[in-house]
Design an enzyme around this catalytic site. Structure first.
Site, mmCIF file in Angstrom:
data_model
loop_
_atom_site.group_PDB
_atom_site.id
_atom_site.type_symbol
_atom_site.label_atom_id
_atom_site.label_comp_id
_atom_site.label_asym_id
_atom_site.label_seq_id
_atom_site.Cartn_x
_atom_site.Cartn_y
_atom_site.Cartn_z
ATOM 1 N N ARG A 208 0.848 -1.066 0.071
ATOM 2 C CA ARG A 208 -0.011 0.012 -0.106
ATOM 3 C C ARG A 208 0.829 1.208 -0.041
ATOM 4 N NH1 ARG A 208 -2.863 3.152 4.689
ATOM 5 N NH2 ARG A 208 -4.191 4.513 3.474
ATOM 6 N N GLU B 139 -7.586 8.126 6.070
ATOM 7 C CA GLU B 139 -8.089 8.855 7.469
ATOM 8 C C GLU B 139 -8.569 10.087 7.352
ATOM 9 O OE1 GLU B 139 -5.065 8.355 10.020
ATOM 10 O OE2 GLU B 139 -4.832 6.254 10.211
ATOM 11 N N ASN C 267 -7.516 1.283 9.718
ATOM 12 C CA ASN C 267 -6.203 1.719 10.289
ATOM 13 C C ASN C 267 -6.534 1.728 12.013
ATOM 14 O OD1 ASN C 267 -5.474 2.168 7.546
ATOM 15 N ND2 ASN C 267 -5.417 4.215 8.057
HETATM 16 C C1 FCB Z 1 -1.814 7.258 10.433
HETATM 17 C C2 FCB Z 1 -1.281 7.805 9.153
HETATM 18 C C3 FCB Z 1 -0.015 7.458 8.612
HETATM 19 C C4 FCB Z 1 0.935 7.461 9.983
HETATM 20 C C5 FCB Z 1 0.566 6.431 11.074
HETATM 21 C C6 FCB Z 1 1.557 6.285 12.305
HETATM 22 O O1 FCB Z 1 -2.532 8.037 11.257
HETATM 23 O O2 FCB Z 1 -2.120 7.372 8.339
HETATM 24 O O3 FCB Z 1 0.487 8.093 7.615
HETATM 25 O O4 FCB Z 1 1.568 8.556 10.259
HETATM 26 O O5 FCB Z 1 -0.615 7.186 11.544
#
Ligand code: FCB
Length: 446
Positions: free
Chosen positions: A78, A167, A293
């Site tokens: 990804r 996100e 995530n």
């Molecule tokens: C997430 C982000 C990614 C990275 C991780 C630790 O929120 O999507 O880019 O910074 O945290």
């Protein structure tokens, strides 16, 4: 208790990165500036004034990085596409050299037997679009759909599944409400039109991708919300927080409506941003998979002072990562169970598109990372045994990289990067992940 080796046969193993965090080469081959190029020059915005100007120099070293992925035995990788490499001002004429980079990257991945899983937007909006209002401007959603379509036309013949956004919660809250990320605005709840416009962008892009026979996912940062006590006040605060962090970004896509935001004092039409028909545009294109995530749960209490309708309370009983985030593997299982309960039949198959932890550089070998990954994968196996439909796991991250406001201080990589020399050194967790993938695959073949 099922464990990680019991993950289903065919489960997909991956690792994740994002363009601004690794590529560098910010002025090369016609790339236009993004909000992060500008934000990082603001005094005090990023720890020690770090920027992504060079980062991991992946733009030039992608072949070496793909060799590292191949060494792990990954099924998928990804990464994100930098919008301003393709369209330097976010719209208008295409920059062929920018597209050519991703063309080379995708071909090299396929040659290595690794399926590319691109994210079209991982927070690096072209600065020219920011100057026209950024995600507060509804037009940005339409520009995103145009950009997504043209990238899909060029790369869609080799990439089956696409993630629209990364996100939107974190981008909205850190970028537009609190100002700790680019573009650095401090609008508090009035930032929420930026959330709606990102969701609209997702919906508008999903249809042309589907028409091209491609699958569409959205990667959300989700957190199980724990009320601090059994009091009704803490429960109400937890519900308000859950609406903001989780449901605001998932309900419109899966259910076609926004959650009740009244406890946050936010009007139903999100300050006039939501127009007739928008929720259909967001909800109607089928979501082929939800990207999840997961980093930690969030404990929430009733507010102790006026302002926000909740207080965030530390989870003191859990160990913490170098970043100070609580380590709660079972939170992943709780989250997956909660999603099934909330969305039922409307929930598509899930892919974990990020999970991992930062470990202090001086901690070698990086056993805390191995423990983190092992326990989260065990929790995932448990969740699947309980009925969750999870198809793959992409750890964050392949490489140490530019961790946004923290600069190069938080190290999330399976591979250590010496930012002075660009030397890559696989860590103990790299060997561990490689061996796990091989052992899991061997089981499936038996
Ligand atoms: C997430 C982000 C990614 C990275 C991780 C630790 O929120 O999507 O880019 O910074 O945290």
């Amino acid at each position: 208790m099922p464990n990680r080796l019991d993950l289903p046969a065919g489960f997909r193993w991956g690792a994740a990165t994002a363009a601004y965090q690794i590529e560098g080469a910010v002025e090369e081959d016609g790339r236009g500036p993004s909000v992060w190029d500008v934000f990082t020059t603001r005094s005090g915005a990023v720890r020690d004034g770090h920027t992504g100007a060079v980062a991991c120099d992946h733009y030039h070293r992608y072949a070496e990085d793909i060799a590292l992925m191949k060494g792990l035995g990954l099924d998928g990788y990804r990464f994100s596409i930098a919008w301003s490499r393709i369209l330097p001002t976010g719209t208008g004429p295409v920059n062929p050299a920018g597209l050519a980079f991703y063309d080379r990257l995708v071909d090299s991945l396929l040659e290595a037997g690794i399926t590319p899983l691109p994210t079209l937007f991982h927070w690096d909006l072209p600065q020219a679009l920011e100057e026209a209002g950024g995600w507060l401007n509804r037009e940005t959603a339409y520009r995103f759909a145009e950009y997504a379509t043209l990238v899909a036309d060029r790369l869609g013949d080799r990439i089956p599944t696409w993630i629209t956004l990364n996100e939107p919660f974190v981008h909205t809250v850190f970028g537009y409400a609190l100002g700790t990320h680019a573009p650095g605005r401090t609008l508090m709840f009035e930032a929420l039109p930026a959330a709606h416009h990102q969701l609209l962008a997702h919906g508008l892009a999903a249809s042309p991708l589907h028409e091209r026979g491609l699958e569409v996912m959205l990667s959300n940062n989700l957190t199980p919300v724990w009320p601090a006590s059994s009091s009704p006040e803490d429960a109400a605060a937890a519900e308000a927080y859950d609406a903001l962090h989780n449901r605001l970004f998932t309900d419109p896509v899966l259910l076609g409506r926004y959650p009740d935001l009244s406890a946050l004092g936010v009007p139903d039409d999100i300050y006039g941003a939501v127009r007739d028909g928008d929720l259909d545009l967001i909800h109607t294109p089928r979501l082929d998979g939800l990207g999840l995530n997961y980093y930690n749960p969030t404990r929430v209490a009733a507010p102790t002072s006026p302002g926000l309708p909740f207080d965030l309370v530390d989870i003191t009983e859990a160990p913490h990562t170098a970043f100070g985030w609580p380590v709660v593997p079972d939170g992943l299982r709780q989250l997956l169970a909660g999603l099934r309960k909330t969305y039922g039949e409307a929930l598509p198959p899930i892919t974990i598109t990020e999970n991992g932890c930062s470990v202090d550089e001086s901690t070698t070998p990086d056993h805390p990372r191995i423990d983190f990954l092992a326990t989260h994968l065990d929790a995932l196996a448990q969740a699947i045994a309980e009925g969750a439909d999870v198809r793959g796991y992409y750890t964050w991250s392949l490489l140490d990289n530019f961790e946004w406001a923290e600069g190069y201080h938080q190290r999330f990589g399976l591979v250590h990067v010496d930012f002075a020399t660009q030397r890559r050194t696989p860590r103990a967790s790299y060997a561990w992940y490689r061996d796990l993938i091989a052992a899991h695959r061997a089981r499936g073949e038996r």
